[in-house]
Scaffold this motif. Structure first.
Motif, PDB file in Angstrom:
ATOM      1  N   PRO A 205       0.809  -1.177   0.028  1.00  0.00           N
ATOM      2  CA  PRO A 205      -0.076  -0.070   0.124  1.00  0.00           C
ATOM      3  C   PRO A 205       0.969   1.187   0.032  1.00  0.00           C
ATOM      4  O   PRO A 205       1.957   1.118   0.689  1.00  0.00           O
ATOM      5  N   GLN A 206       0.344   2.290  -0.741  1.00  0.00           N
ATOM      6  CA  GLN A 206       1.098   3.561  -0.644  1.00  0.00           C
ATOM      7  C   GLN A 206       0.388   4.537  -1.010  1.00  0.00           C
ATOM      8  O   GLN A 206      -0.791   4.599  -1.514  1.00  0.00           O
ATOM      9  N   THR A 207       1.005   5.827  -1.189  1.00  0.00           N
ATOM     10  CA  THR A 207       0.213   7.096  -1.398  1.00  0.00           C
ATOM     11  C   THR A 207       1.006   7.385  -2.806  1.00  0.00           C
ATOM     12  O   THR A 207       2.041   7.380  -2.935  1.00  0.00           O
ATOM     13  N   TYR A 208      -0.081   7.664  -3.657  1.00  0.00           N
ATOM     14  CA  TYR A 208       0.389   7.934  -5.012  1.00  0.00           C
ATOM     15  C   TYR A 208      -0.106   9.271  -5.585  1.00  0.00           C
ATOM     16  O   TYR A 208      -0.959  10.112  -5.125  1.00  0.00           O
ATOM     17  N   LEU A 209       0.725  10.061  -6.252  1.00  0.00           N
ATOM     18  CA  LEU A 209       0.240  11.133  -7.269  1.00  0.00           C
ATOM     19  C   LEU A 209      -0.340  10.735  -8.436  1.00  0.00           C
ATOM     20  O   LEU A 209       0.353   9.831  -9.018  1.00  0.00           O
ATOM     21  N   SER A 210      -1.602  10.780  -8.725  1.00  0.00           N
ATOM     22  CA  SER A 210      -2.255  10.248  -9.795  1.00  0.00           C
ATOM     23  C   SER A 210      -2.769  10.965 -10.858  1.00  0.00           C
ATOM     24  O   SER A 210      -3.171  12.419 -10.448  1.00  0.00           O
ATOM     25  N   THR A 211      -2.799  10.671 -11.831  1.00  0.00           N
ATOM     26  CA  THR A 211      -3.320  11.514 -12.989  1.00  0.00           C
ATOM     27  C   THR A 211      -3.907  10.686 -14.208  1.00  0.00           C
ATOM     28  O   THR A 211      -3.212   9.561 -14.197  1.00  0.00           O
ATOM     29  N   VAL A 212      -4.631  10.959 -15.188  1.00  0.00           N
ATOM     30  CA  VAL A 212      -5.019  10.459 -16.255  1.00  0.00           C
ATOM     31  C   VAL A 212      -4.204  10.952 -17.564  1.00  0.00           C
ATOM     32  O   VAL A 212      -4.259  12.175 -17.781  1.00  0.00           O
ATOM     33  N   LEU A 213      -3.609   9.995 -18.170  1.00  0.00           N
ATOM     34  CA  LEU A 213      -2.973  10.447 -19.531  1.00  0.00           C
ATOM     35  C   LEU A 213      -3.519   9.519 -20.769  1.00  0.00           C
ATOM     36  O   LEU A 213      -3.886   8.651 -20.510  1.00  0.00           O
ATOM     37  N   SER A 214      -3.385  10.167 -21.921  1.00  0.00           N
ATOM     38  CA  SER A 214      -3.662   9.456 -23.169  1.00  0.00           C
ATOM     39  C   SER A 214      -2.747   9.267 -24.024  1.00  0.00           C
ATOM     40  O   SER A 214      -1.386  10.044 -23.927  1.00  0.00           O
ATOM     41  N   SER A 215      -2.544   8.510 -24.869  1.00  0.00           N
ATOM     42  CA  SER A 215      -1.526   8.196 -25.860  1.00  0.00           C
ATOM     43  C   SER A 215      -2.052   7.347 -27.144  1.00  0.00           C
ATOM     44  O   SER A 215      -3.189   6.539 -26.767  1.00  0.00           O
ATOM     45  N   THR A 216      -1.510   7.195 -28.216  1.00  0.00           N
ATOM     46  CA  THR A 216      -1.722   6.370 -28.992  1.00  0.00           C
ATOM     47  C   THR A 216      -0.842   5.300 -29.186  1.00  0.00           C
ATOM     48  O   THR A 216       0.047   5.293 -28.233  1.00  0.00           O
ATOM     49  N   SER A 252     -10.243   3.920 -27.329  1.00  0.00           N
ATOM     50  CA  SER A 252     -10.949   4.361 -28.352  1.00  0.00           C
ATOM     51  C   SER A 252     -10.363   4.409 -29.506  1.00  0.00           C
ATOM     52  O   SER A 252      -8.990   4.557 -29.557  1.00  0.00           O
ATOM     53  N   ILE A 253     -11.276   4.796 -30.588  1.00  0.00           N
ATOM     54  CA  ILE A 253     -10.625   5.108 -31.783  1.00  0.00           C
ATOM     55  C   ILE A 253     -11.139   6.232 -32.297  1.00  0.00           C
ATOM     56  O   ILE A 253     -12.341   6.346 -32.523  1.00  0.00           O
ATOM     57  N   LYS A 254     -10.167   7.286 -32.668  1.00  0.00           N
ATOM     58  CA  LYS A 254     -10.614   8.605 -33.251  1.00  0.00           C
ATOM     59  C   LYS A 254      -9.987   8.709 -34.369  1.00  0.00           C
ATOM     60  O   LYS A 254      -8.546   8.825 -34.365  1.00  0.00           O
ATOM     61  N   ASN A 255     -10.422   9.063 -35.404  1.00  0.00           N
ATOM     62  CA  ASN A 255      -9.777   9.623 -36.736  1.00  0.00           C
ATOM     63  C   ASN A 255      -8.819   8.306 -37.092  1.00  0.00           C
ATOM     64  O   ASN A 255      -7.628   8.577 -37.648  1.00  0.00           O
ATOM     65  N   GLY A 256      -9.352   7.230 -36.897  1.00  0.00           N
ATOM     66  CA  GLY A 256      -8.483   6.109 -37.449  1.00  0.00           C
ATOM     67  C   GLY A 256      -7.314   5.577 -36.557  1.00  0.00           C
ATOM     68  O   GLY A 256      -6.529   4.547 -36.580  1.00  0.00           O
ATOM     69  N   ARG A 257      -7.174   6.480 -35.278  1.00  0.00           N
ATOM     70  CA  ARG A 257      -6.020   6.315 -34.355  1.00  0.00           C
ATOM     71  C   ARG A 257      -6.698   5.727 -33.053  1.00  0.00           C
ATOM     72  O   ARG A 257      -7.762   6.020 -32.473  1.00  0.00           O
ATOM     73  N   ARG A 258      -6.103   4.634 -32.693  1.00  0.00           N
ATOM     74  CA  ARG A 258      -6.367   3.947 -31.227  1.00  0.00           C
ATOM     75  C   ARG A 258      -5.651   4.780 -30.318  1.00  0.00           C
ATOM     76  O   ARG A 258      -4.355   5.182 -29.996  1.00  0.00           O
ATOM     77  N   ILE A 259      -6.531   5.022 -29.427  1.00  0.00           N
ATOM     78  CA  ILE A 259      -5.943   6.099 -28.229  1.00  0.00           C
ATOM     79  C   ILE A 259      -6.429   5.480 -26.738  1.00  0.00           C
ATOM     80  O   ILE A 259      -7.456   5.023 -26.656  1.00  0.00           O
ATOM     81  N   SER A 260      -5.312   5.318 -26.180  1.00  0.00           N
ATOM     82  CA  SER A 260      -5.554   4.608 -24.743  1.00  0.00           C
ATOM     83  C   SER A 260      -5.578   5.609 -23.626  1.00  0.00           C
ATOM     84  O   SER A 260      -4.845   6.759 -23.606  1.00  0.00           O
ATOM     85  N   TYR A 261      -6.391   5.349 -22.721  1.00  0.00           N
ATOM     86  CA  TYR A 261      -6.444   6.468 -21.504  1.00  0.00           C
ATOM     87  C   TYR A 261      -6.031   5.558 -20.308  1.00  0.00           C
ATOM     88  O   TYR A 261      -6.382   4.514 -19.858  1.00  0.00           O
ATOM     89  N   ILE A 262      -4.703   5.909 -19.670  1.00  0.00           N
ATOM     90  CA  ILE A 262      -4.288   5.246 -18.406  1.00  0.00           C
ATOM     91  C   ILE A 262      -4.232   6.152 -17.422  1.00  0.00           C
ATOM     92  O   ILE A 262      -3.623   7.298 -17.397  1.00  0.00           O
ATOM     93  N   GLU A 263      -4.627   5.652 -16.211  1.00  0.00           N
ATOM     94  CA  GLU A 263      -4.359   6.227 -15.033  1.00  0.00           C
ATOM     95  C   GLU A 263      -2.894   5.790 -14.375  1.00  0.00           C
ATOM     96  O   GLU A 263      -2.910   4.694 -14.218  1.00  0.00           O
TER      97      GLU A 263
END
Length: 272
Positions: A205-216, A252-263
Motif C-alpha cells: 500500500p502506498q500514497t500516489y500522485l495520480s493523473t490520467v494520460l492519453s496516448s496512441t 477508443s478509436i478517433k480518426n483511425g487512431r487507437r487512443i488509450s487512456y491510462i491512470e
C-alpha cells in the motif's frame, strides 16, 4: 378428465417439449393408448406439474425436483431448499460485488475527460501483479502461461497494469523500458480464485500522485507527459518512492487512431 398432450400443454401454459421432458424424468406418467400411442393426462398430472414447477421456481435443479416428487418427503424438500437458498445467497453476493465493480469501471470511464492531466493524491491498497509483456511483446514463459488463464478469468477484478522503473522515467530518455501485466488490488483478492506464486509481484500500500494520460499505440505516453509530471512533483515538492504503475481505463478509436487512456500512479512522499 383426460386430456391429449396438445390440449394439456395449452391449459397449463407449458410446452409440449416440457411435458415430454418431465415424462422422461418420470415426474409425470401419462397413460398411453397402445393402439395409437397417444398420451393422455389427467387432473392429477396437472397438480403434479404445478407442484414440480413451483419447486423448480425456487431454484432447485430439475433432477432434484424429480427425486423430491418421487419421495414426496417434506424433510427432503426443506433440505434441498436450504441448499438452494445458500447457493442463491452466494450468487447474490457475487452479483452485488460485480455490480459495484461495474459502477466503479463506469465511473472511471465517465471521469476520463475531467481527470485528464489533473493531479490527485490517492492512498491505495497493495497491488498484486503478473508481468505479461516486455514492452509490448508477450512473454513466452511456461510459468506465466500457466497463470495467465486464471488471471484473465478473474476479470473485471484484474486489470491491465503498466509499470516503469523510476530511474527510467527520470533519465529523460525518449525510449524507455516498461512492461504490462495483469494486476489486482489486494482488497479484491478475496473475490476471485487466484494463486499468488513466486512469479507474482507485490507492491505494498502506498500514497500516489495520480493523473490520467492519453496516448496512441505509437507513443511513449510518459515521455510526452514527463514535463507536466515533473513540474507537479517539483512544485510541492514530492519525492518519488518506487516504480510508477498505471491502469488502462479505456481504449477508443478517433480518426483511425487507437487512443488509450491510462491512470498512472506515482508513489510519492512529501507534504501531501
Amino acid at each position: 378428465m383426460k386430456y391429449r398432450i396438445g390440449e394439456f400443454s395449452k391449459l397449463l401454459g407449458v410446452t409440449v417439449d416440457t411435458l415430454k421432458h418431465y415424462e422422461s424424468l418420470q415426474i409425470i406418467e401419462p397413460l398411453k393408448d397402445e393402439k395409437n400411442n397417444y398420451r393422455y393426462f389427467d387432473d392429477y398430472d396437472a397438480r403434479t406439474i404445478i407442484k414440480s414447477r413451483t419447486l423448480r421456481s425456487l431454484n432447485l435443479p430439475l433432477d432434484d425436483v424429480a427425486k423430491l416428487m418421487a419421495s414426496d418427503s417434506a424433510t427432503d424438500v426443506v433440505e434441498k431448499m436450504e441448499e438452494s437458498k445458500q447457493a442463491l445467497k452466494e450468487q447474490i453476493h457475487k452479483n452485488t460485488l460485480l455490480l459495484n465493480k461495474m459502477i466503479e469501471v463506469q465511473d472511471e470511464i465517465i471521469a476520463i475527460n475531467s481527470s485528464l492531466h489533473k493531479f490527485k493524491i490517492k492512498s491505495l491498497p497493495g497491488l498484486y501483479r503478473l508481468q505479461h509483456t516486455d514492452k509490448d511483446h508477450l512473454l513466452k514463459n511456461s510459468s506465466i502461461e500457466n497463470a495467465v488463464s486464471s488471471w484473465m478469468n478473474a476479470l473485471p477484478y484484474t486489470f491491465s497494469c503498466f509499470r516503469i522503473k523510476t530511474e527510467e522515467f527520470l533519465s529523460g530518455l525518449e525510449i524507455y523500458d516498461y512492461d504490462w501485466g495483469q494486476a489486482i488490488w489486494e482488497n479484491e483478492l478475496e473475490y476471485v480464485d487466484l494463486k499468488i506464486t513466486e512469479d507474482i509481484e507485490y507492491i505494498p500500500p502506498q500514497t500516489y500522485l495520480s493523473t490520467v494520460l492519453s496516448s496512441t499505440n505509437r507513443e511513449y505516453f510518459l515521455s510526452n507527459s514527463r514535463a507536466l509530471i515533473m513540474n507537479q512533483i517539483d512544485e510541492q515538492p514530492y519525492a518519488i518512492m518506487g516504480d510508477i504503475v498505471g491502469k488502462l481505463i479505456f481504449t477508443s478509436i478517433k480518426n483511425g487512431r487507437r487512443i488509450s487512456y491510462i491512470e498512472i500512479y506515482i508513489p510519492v512522499q512529501g507534504e501531501l
